[in-house]
Design a protein around this motif. Structure first.
Motif, PDB file in Angstrom:
ATOM      1  N   MET A  34       0.917  -1.247   0.071  1.00  0.00           N
ATOM      2  CA  MET A  34      -0.046   0.118  -0.212  1.00  0.00           C
ATOM      3  C   MET A  34       0.711   1.199   0.000  1.00  0.00           C
ATOM      4  O   MET A  34       1.861   1.414   0.628  1.00  0.00           O
ATOM      5  N   SER A  35       0.314   2.229  -0.976  1.00  0.00           N
ATOM      6  CA  SER A  35       1.163   3.535  -0.917  1.00  0.00           C
ATOM      7  C   SER A  35       0.554   4.518   0.347  1.00  0.00           C
ATOM      8  O   SER A  35       1.410   5.533   0.550  1.00  0.00           O
ATOM      9  N   ILE A  36      -0.332   4.244   0.698  1.00  0.00           N
ATOM     10  CA  ILE A  36      -1.109   4.790   2.004  1.00  0.00           C
ATOM     11  C   ILE A  36      -1.881   3.987   2.761  1.00  0.00           C
ATOM     12  O   ILE A  36      -2.601   3.237   2.042  1.00  0.00           O
ATOM     13  N   ILE A  37      -1.865   4.147   4.081  1.00  0.00           N
ATOM     14  CA  ILE A  37      -2.696   3.529   4.988  1.00  0.00           C
ATOM     15  C   ILE A  37      -3.672   4.307   5.467  1.00  0.00           C
ATOM     16  O   ILE A  37      -3.443   5.124   6.421  1.00  0.00           O
ATOM     17  N   PRO A  38      -5.225   4.243   5.504  1.00  0.00           N
ATOM     18  CA  PRO A  38      -6.060   5.222   6.202  1.00  0.00           C
ATOM     19  C   PRO A  38      -6.007   5.459   7.372  1.00  0.00           C
ATOM     20  O   PRO A  38      -6.117   6.269   8.138  1.00  0.00           O
ATOM     21  N   GLU A  39      -5.805   4.295   7.927  1.00  0.00           N
ATOM     22  CA  GLU A  39      -5.908   4.184   9.488  1.00  0.00           C
ATOM     23  C   GLU A  39      -4.664   4.969  10.284  1.00  0.00           C
ATOM     24  O   GLU A  39      -4.969   5.291  11.317  1.00  0.00           O
ATOM     25  N   ARG A  40      -3.537   5.244   9.619  1.00  0.00           N
ATOM     26  CA  ARG A  40      -2.669   5.737   9.770  1.00  0.00           C
ATOM     27  C   ARG A  40      -2.677   7.489   9.436  1.00  0.00           C
ATOM     28  O   ARG A  40      -1.711   8.357   9.824  1.00  0.00           O
ATOM     29  N   ARG A  41      -3.603   7.751   8.868  1.00  0.00           N
ATOM     30  CA  ARG A  41      -3.948   9.126   8.071  1.00  0.00           C
ATOM     31  C   ARG A  41      -5.213   9.681   8.530  1.00  0.00           C
ATOM     32  O   ARG A  41      -5.941   8.747   9.236  1.00  0.00           O
ATOM     33  N   ASP A  42      -5.413  10.851   8.332  1.00  0.00           N
ATOM     34  CA  ASP A  42      -6.716  11.602   8.486  1.00  0.00           C
ATOM     35  C   ASP A  42      -7.903  10.820   7.495  1.00  0.00           C
ATOM     36  O   ASP A  42      -8.516  11.842   6.790  1.00  0.00           O
ATOM     37  N   ILE A  43      -7.988   9.633   7.170  1.00  0.00           N
ATOM     38  CA  ILE A  43      -9.046   9.198   6.102  1.00  0.00           C
ATOM     39  C   ILE A  43      -9.647   8.284   6.762  1.00  0.00           C
ATOM     40  O   ILE A  43      -9.190   7.069   7.281  1.00  0.00           O
ATOM     41  N   PRO A  44     -10.850   8.279   6.867  1.00  0.00           N
ATOM     42  CA  PRO A  44     -11.772   7.298   7.693  1.00  0.00           C
ATOM     43  C   PRO A  44     -12.008   5.928   6.804  1.00  0.00           C
ATOM     44  O   PRO A  44     -11.657   6.057   5.530  1.00  0.00           O
ATOM     45  N   LEU A  45     -12.103   5.042   7.468  1.00  0.00           N
ATOM     46  CA  LEU A  45     -12.262   3.653   6.781  1.00  0.00           C
ATOM     47  C   LEU A  45     -13.378   3.202   6.894  1.00  0.00           C
ATOM     48  O   LEU A  45     -14.338   2.994   7.928  1.00  0.00           O
ATOM     49  N   PHE A  46     -14.336   2.719   5.908  1.00  0.00           N
ATOM     50  CA  PHE A  46     -15.534   1.960   5.887  1.00  0.00           C
ATOM     51  C   PHE A  46     -15.734   0.814   6.761  1.00  0.00           C
ATOM     52  O   PHE A  46     -14.636  -0.119   6.520  1.00  0.00           O
ATOM     53  N   THR A  47     -16.745   0.832   7.466  1.00  0.00           N
ATOM     54  CA  THR A  47     -16.494  -0.347   8.510  1.00  0.00           C
ATOM     55  C   THR A  47     -16.760  -1.538   7.764  1.00  0.00           C
ATOM     56  O   THR A  47     -17.624  -1.741   6.951  1.00  0.00           O
ATOM     57  N   GLY A  48     -16.006  -2.536   8.075  1.00  0.00           N
ATOM     58  CA  GLY A  48     -16.028  -4.119   7.422  1.00  0.00           C
ATOM     59  C   GLY A  48     -14.839  -4.256   6.551  1.00  0.00           C
ATOM     60  O   GLY A  48     -14.707  -5.265   6.204  1.00  0.00           O
ATOM     61  N   LEU A  49     -14.326  -3.327   6.058  1.00  0.00           N
ATOM     62  CA  LEU A  49     -13.086  -3.479   5.057  1.00  0.00           C
ATOM     63  C   LEU A  49     -11.938  -3.846   5.734  1.00  0.00           C
ATOM     64  O   LEU A  49     -11.704  -3.352   7.085  1.00  0.00           O
ATOM     65  N   GLU A  50     -11.068  -4.813   5.439  1.00  0.00           N
ATOM     66  CA  GLU A  50     -10.228  -5.388   6.094  1.00  0.00           C
ATOM     67  C   GLU A  50      -8.918  -5.248   5.034  1.00  0.00           C
ATOM     68  O   GLU A  50      -9.164  -5.554   3.764  1.00  0.00           O
ATOM     69  N   PRO A  51      -7.665  -5.160   5.629  1.00  0.00           N
ATOM     70  CA  PRO A  51      -6.609  -4.864   4.745  1.00  0.00           C
ATOM     71  C   PRO A  51      -5.875  -6.234   4.243  1.00  0.00           C
ATOM     72  O   PRO A  51      -5.810  -7.304   4.928  1.00  0.00           O
ATOM     73  N   THR A  52      -5.554  -6.343   2.883  1.00  0.00           N
ATOM     74  CA  THR A  52      -4.787  -7.470   2.539  1.00  0.00           C
ATOM     75  C   THR A  52      -3.706  -7.218   1.497  1.00  0.00           C
ATOM     76  O   THR A  52      -3.842  -7.331   0.383  1.00  0.00           O
ATOM     77  N   ARG A  53      -2.872  -6.478   2.371  1.00  0.00           N
ATOM     78  CA  ARG A  53      -1.582  -6.276   1.522  1.00  0.00           C
ATOM     79  C   ARG A  53      -1.613  -5.108   0.792  1.00  0.00           C
ATOM     80  O   ARG A  53      -1.088  -4.001   0.892  1.00  0.00           O
ATOM     81  N   SER A  54      -2.226  -5.154  -0.472  1.00  0.00           N
ATOM     82  CA  SER A  54      -2.387  -4.069  -1.351  1.00  0.00           C
ATOM     83  C   SER A  54      -3.859  -3.445  -1.543  1.00  0.00           C
ATOM     84  O   SER A  54      -3.830  -2.503  -2.228  1.00  0.00           O
ATOM     85  N   ASN A  55      -4.781  -4.089  -0.708  1.00  0.00           N
ATOM     86  CA  ASN A  55      -5.897  -3.336  -0.897  1.00  0.00           C
ATOM     87  C   ASN A  55      -6.561  -3.733   0.391  1.00  0.00           C
ATOM     88  O   ASN A  55      -6.310  -4.250   1.104  1.00  0.00           O
ATOM     89  N   TYR A  56      -8.149  -3.317   0.321  1.00  0.00           N
ATOM     90  CA  TYR A  56      -9.034  -3.691   1.278  1.00  0.00           C
ATOM     91  C   TYR A  56     -10.268  -4.509   0.800  1.00  0.00           C
ATOM     92  O   TYR A  56     -10.635  -4.073  -0.516  1.00  0.00           O
ATOM     93  N   VAL A  57     -10.584  -5.418   1.334  1.00  0.00           N
ATOM     94  CA  VAL A  57     -11.761  -6.168   0.935  1.00  0.00           C
ATOM     95  C   VAL A  57     -12.826  -6.356   2.044  1.00  0.00           C
ATOM     96  O   VAL A  57     -12.564  -6.228   3.158  1.00  0.00           O
ATOM     97  N   MET A  58     -14.042  -6.572   1.219  1.00  0.00           N
ATOM     98  CA  MET A  58     -15.304  -7.122   2.283  1.00  0.00           C
ATOM     99  C   MET A  58     -16.187  -8.076   1.508  1.00  0.00           C
ATOM    100  O   MET A  58     -16.214  -7.808   0.346  1.00  0.00           O
ATOM    101  N   GLU A  59     -16.989  -8.541   2.118  1.00  0.00           N
ATOM    102  CA  GLU A  59     -18.017  -9.649   1.621  1.00  0.00           C
ATOM    103  C   GLU A  59     -19.114  -8.833   1.076  1.00  0.00           C
ATOM    104  O   GLU A  59     -19.398  -7.690   1.439  1.00  0.00           O
ATOM    105  N   GLY A  60     -19.627  -9.239  -0.090  1.00  0.00           N
ATOM    106  CA  GLY A  60     -20.898  -8.632  -0.436  1.00  0.00           C
ATOM    107  C   GLY A  60     -20.631  -7.469  -1.465  1.00  0.00           C
ATOM    108  O   GLY A  60     -19.491  -7.138  -1.642  1.00  0.00           O
ATOM    109  N   ASN A  61     -21.741  -6.848  -2.175  1.00  0.00           N
ATOM    110  CA  ASN A  61     -21.528  -5.996  -3.062  1.00  0.00           C
ATOM    111  C   ASN A  61     -22.003  -4.658  -2.340  1.00  0.00           C
ATOM    112  O   ASN A  61     -23.139  -4.185  -2.067  1.00  0.00           O
ATOM    113  N   GLN A  62     -20.783  -3.632  -1.973  1.00  0.00           N
ATOM    114  CA  GLN A  62     -20.916  -2.795  -1.197  1.00  0.00           C
ATOM    115  C   GLN A  62     -20.249  -1.584  -1.616  1.00  0.00           C
ATOM    116  O   GLN A  62     -20.284  -0.466  -1.098  1.00  0.00           O
TER     117      GLN A  62
END
Length: 233
Positions: A34-62
């Motif tokens: 990742m070039s930027i990590i939202p949790e470490r910046r002033d960027i909110p993270l959508f509830t349910g997203l989980e980090p997987t090295r290069s991106n974030y994923v979650m189940e379902g069509n969201q």
């Protein structure tokens, strides 16, 4: 008794250090690509997203919910959207957005897509540097003069206004370069009005424009070489 207490404290400290290093390694692996990590910046993270090295994923069509979330939350934190696009398709859908924030020399891109095959929504956060391009040439001249070699006495003139405009556009849109210029095999000269521009270039390598106005860089675009008839061989 004192030796025993000291030994216990030493074991506790050593255990803490081992756990801390283990946590750091796991954390680094989690965000490795990742070039930027939202949790470490002033960027909110959508509830349910989980980090997987290069991106974030979650189940379902969201993806729609995620898109609405960032369009609501980011402006409240000073981010302004400069580009947005939505791409629905048969297998899934998604969006692309780019954001700028006053005072920052970098921008934020947020991409999201839904895969029907995996039934997962993926989100990518990307930190991109903001490049500046100072305009060197204000008006289009009647012709431009190109010296293929710096020691040439005669130049090849371009009088076609359409071609001249494109050459000027290449030069004006090139990125202002503040770092040291790398050496190149070829050097030519382009004279546009009263501006003499030294062009440093080589096959498949960054092009540098150098003049009294400063230094610029540009990708080795085939269109530029075709217009100017400059050869990298």
């Amino acid at each position: 008794m004192k030796k025993t207490n000291g030994l216990i404290i030493g074991v506790i400290v050593l255990s803490f250090i081992i756990v801390w290093f283990a946590y750091q390694n796991v954390t680094d692996d989690t965000y490795e690509g990742m070039s930027i990590i939202p949790e470490r910046r002033d960027i909110p993270l959508f509830t349910g997203l989980e980090p997987t090295r290069s991106n974030y994923v979650m189940e379902g069509n969201q993806w729609k919910e995620i898109k609405n979330f960032y369009f609501k939350k980011l402006p409240k934190r000073g981010w302004n959207v400069v580009y947005k696009d939505t791409s629905p398709n048969k297998n899934g859908s998604g969006f692309i957005t780019r954001w700028r924030k006053h005072g920052l020399e970098w921008g934020l891109s947020v991409y999201s897509s839904y895969s029907e095959t995996n039934n997962q929504t993926e989100v990518i956060f990307d930190k991109t540097l903001i490049h500046h391009s100072k305009k060197w040439i204000e008006s289009i001249p009647k012709n431009i003069c190109i010296y293929k070699n710096t020691n040439d006495n005669q130049c090849a003139k371009i009088r076609d206004q359409a071609k001249i405009k494109k050459v000027v556009q290449f030069i004006n849109n090139a990125i202002d370069w503040k770092e040291k210029m790398e050496s190149r095999v070829n050097e030519s000269v382009i004279v546009v009005g009263d501006i003499k521009i030294n062009v440093h270039y080589e096959e498949d390598k960054t092009i540098y424009f150098q003049s009294k106005k400063g230094l610029k860089s540009m990708k080795p675009d085939p269109g530029f070489f075709k217009l100017t008839n400059l050869s990298v061989k």
